[in-house]
Enzyme design. Structure first.
Site, PDB file in Angstrom:
ATOM      1  N   ASP A  92      20.253  43.899   0.505  1.00  0.00           N
ATOM      2  CA  ASP A  92      21.417  44.558  -0.311  1.00  0.00           C
ATOM      3  C   ASP A  92      20.850  45.214  -1.568  1.00  0.00           C
ATOM      4  OD1 ASP A  92      24.015  45.018   0.013  1.00  0.00           O
ATOM      5  OD2 ASP A  92      24.744  42.945  -0.600  1.00  0.00           O
ATOM      6  N   GLU A 191      34.621  45.337   5.175  1.00  0.00           N
ATOM      7  CA  GLU A 191      35.080  44.351   4.587  1.00  0.00           C
ATOM      8  C   GLU A 191      36.325  44.155   4.264  1.00  0.00           C
ATOM      9  OE1 GLU A 191      32.383  42.750   1.354  1.00  0.00           O
ATOM     10  OE2 GLU A 191      33.906  41.485   0.817  1.00  0.00           O
TER      11      GLU A 191
HETATM   12  O1  KIV Z   1      26.491  40.379  -0.486  1.00  0.00           O
HETATM   13  C1  KIV Z   1      27.053  40.073   0.520  1.00  0.00           C
HETATM   14  O2  KIV Z   1      26.938  38.691   0.962  1.00  0.00           O
HETATM   15  C2  KIV Z   1      27.588  41.114   1.303  1.00  0.00           C
HETATM   16  C3  KIV Z   1      28.498  40.526   2.506  1.00  0.00           C
HETATM   17  C4  KIV Z   1      29.860  39.878   2.031  1.00  0.00           C
HETATM   18  C5  KIV Z   1      28.628  41.512   3.720  1.00  0.00           C
HETATM   19  O3  KIV Z   1      27.850  42.219   1.009  1.00  0.00           O
END
Ligand code: KIV
Length: 292
Positions: A92, A191
């Site tokens: 991410d 989401e």
């Molecule tokens: O950071 C995270 O855990 C996420 C998920 C909720 C998809 O982006």
């Protein structure tokens, strides 16, 4: 998934994820932040591991995902990729690590691929991020989109609320999904959007949708590891299901350990090391000769 099937697994790649949608097979994704957990989740047969910026909250105790840095996320991602053999690992991109310019977005994405060995990156935002997604993909990095409730925009959204309940908002989210697909994203997290909207988006796209609070008709599901296993008890989101209460088990085990330390039930001879009687005698003799 039965153990023999897990043992025969092939490494999951982007093509395998796309093929699953084509075959109508559901895709499982979970968050992971460290080596041993990644190893367990990988052995359990999950398709994709997301090193989510939710680490800011569930690992580092922040009240939202905004404070986590690229350096910290790189450390979590390296630990996960070291523990993972089969699952596809997605990193991410943290808040403000890809918003300033497309060049910044490519450079940050590149670090996750080169330094932490992630296989894809995820970023939040739809139409407004489409050109950034295109540029990252053009540089050879697979991108997963994330629309609907985008936690990095919490201050703008005014909280963690379901998105896309009005037809205007729903159309906007559908347009976001289309823009990301057109820009080359290989998959999109939806989401907290109403299940019928997620179903419509899933039907209209050729790339897989991965839902969290988006109903059963998405091509796959993602959950935060701590929610699934009862490790995070501050609140339980409506979309989460508890498959275990590891938090309670940890508390019980640690209370037992602390009690055993108090009563000297731990450690026993079994957990201790011995030395030869002759060495012990020599030691006693030598230390007795030393002046006090
Ligand atoms: O950071 C995270 O855990 C996420 C998920 C909720 C998809 O982006």
């Amino acid at each position: 998934m039965p153990q023999e099937q897990i043992d025969k697994r092939k490494k999951i790649r982007i093509a395998s994820i796309l093929a699953k949608k084509e075959r109508g097979e559901k895709i499982s994704m979970l968050t992971a932040y460290d080596f041993y957990t990644a190893k367990l989740l990988d052995q359990a047969g999950v398709d994709m591991l997301l090193v989510g910026d939710s680490a800011a909250m569930v690992i580092h105790g922040h009240k939202n995902t905004l404070p986590i840095t690229t350096e910290t996320m790189l450390d979590h991602t390296s630990a996960v990729t070291r523990g993972c053999r089969y699952a596809l690992v997605i990193a991410d991109l943290p808040f403000m690590s890809y918003h300033i310019s497309k060049e910044q977005a490519i450079a940050t994405s590149g670090r996750f691929i080169k330094e932490a060995l992630a296989e894809a990156v995820k970023l939040e935002g739809g139409q407004r991020m489409a050109e950034t997604v295109r540029r990252i993909v053009q540089s050879g990095i697979p991108v997963m989109g994330h629309i609907g409730l985008t936690p990095q925009a919490v201050n703008q959204l005014g909280g963690y609320r379901v998105q896309g309940k009005s037809s205007r908002e729903a159309i906007e989210i559908l347009e976001d999904a289309r823009a990301l697909e057109e820009a080359g994203a290989y998959s999109i997290v939806l989401e907290c959007v109403p299940a019928p909207l997620a179903a419509l988006i899933t039907e209209r796209l050729t790339i897989p949708t991965i839902g969290i609070g988006a109903g059963v008709h998405c091509d796959g599901q993602v959950q935060v590891f701590h929610d699934l296993l009862g490790l995070f008890s501050d609140f339980v989101p409506k979309h989460a299901r508890r498959y275990a209460n590891i938090g309670d088990e940890i508390k019980a085990a640690v209370a037992e350990y602390a009690g055993d330390v108090q009563t000297q039930a731990f450690p026993t001879d079994k957990e201790s090391f011995t030395m030869k009687q002759s060495v012990l005698e020599e030691l006693a003799e030598q230390t007795a000769q030393q002046p006090a």
